[in-house]
Motif scaffolding. Sequence first.
Motif, short mmCIF file in Angstrom:
data_model
loop_
_atom_site.label_atom_id
_atom_site.label_comp_id
_atom_site.label_asym_id
_atom_site.label_seq_id
_atom_site.Cartn_x
_atom_site.Cartn_y
_atom_site.Cartn_z
N UNK A 1 3.86 47.97 -40.33
CA UNK A 1 3.33 48.12 -41.69
C UNK A 1 4.36 48.65 -42.68
N UNK A 2 5.55 48.93 -42.23
CA UNK A 2 6.61 49.46 -43.09
C UNK A 2 7.11 48.36 -44.04
N UNK A 3 7.65 48.77 -45.16
CA UNK A 3 8.19 47.83 -46.15
C UNK A 3 9.15 46.85 -45.46
N UNK A 4 9.05 45.60 -45.78
CA UNK A 4 9.88 44.53 -45.21
C UNK A 4 9.67 44.35 -43.71
N UNK A 5 8.67 45.00 -43.13
CA UNK A 5 8.38 44.83 -41.72
C UNK A 5 9.39 45.43 -40.77
N UNK A 6 10.24 46.31 -41.29
CA UNK A 6 11.21 46.98 -40.41
C UNK A 6 11.34 48.43 -40.85
N UNK A 7 11.74 49.26 -39.90
CA UNK A 7 11.90 50.68 -40.19
C UNK A 7 13.07 51.25 -39.41
N UNK B 1 12.07 46.18 -35.80
CA UNK B 1 11.18 45.17 -36.36
C UNK B 1 10.25 44.72 -35.24
N UNK B 2 8.99 44.50 -35.57
CA UNK B 2 8.02 44.06 -34.58
C UNK B 2 8.35 42.64 -34.14
N UNK B 3 8.28 42.41 -32.84
CA UNK B 3 8.44 41.06 -32.28
C UNK B 3 7.07 40.39 -32.41
N UNK B 4 6.93 39.56 -33.42
CA UNK B 4 5.63 38.93 -33.73
C UNK B 4 5.12 38.05 -32.59
N UNK B 5 6.01 37.45 -31.84
CA UNK B 5 5.60 36.61 -30.72
C UNK B 5 4.90 37.45 -29.65
N UNK B 6 5.48 38.59 -29.31
CA UNK B 6 4.89 39.47 -28.29
C UNK B 6 3.55 40.02 -28.79
N UNK B 7 3.51 40.40 -30.07
CA UNK B 7 2.27 40.90 -30.64
C UNK B 7 1.21 39.80 -30.64
#
Length: 119
Positions: free
Chosen positions: A54-60, A101-107
């Motif tokens: 949920x962080x800005x730009x999807x990375x923190x 950054x979240x790995x959208x595939x795993x999520x």
Amino acid sequence: MSKSVLELTPVQAVACCSPLTREPLSAETAERVMPLVKAIADPVRLRLLSLVASHADGEACVCDLNDAFDLSQPTISHHLKLLHEAGLLDREKRGVWVYYRVNRSALGDLAALLGGVTT
């Protein structure tokens, strides 16, 4: 030291039900998904995953996450490392900081596995 990489195969879900309720999981699927579920079974790691997503730009940066917890920076880094090793977070080193950054595939695999489960 060699790192093992978890190779994920997308879990196919049907609109009416999740793979969990459609049929029993195969031993192979359960083994493949287990590291993801195990990684988010800890409340700190689950919150970290949510904060990064949920962080800005999807990375923190790890420096952006420390204030959300009453934990030391090394402890936060350890939890981030476990999420990365499970395949839920990707990371990139920039200077002295590491950005996650979240790995959208795993999520997506987790969402497909659990999606559509009703009580």
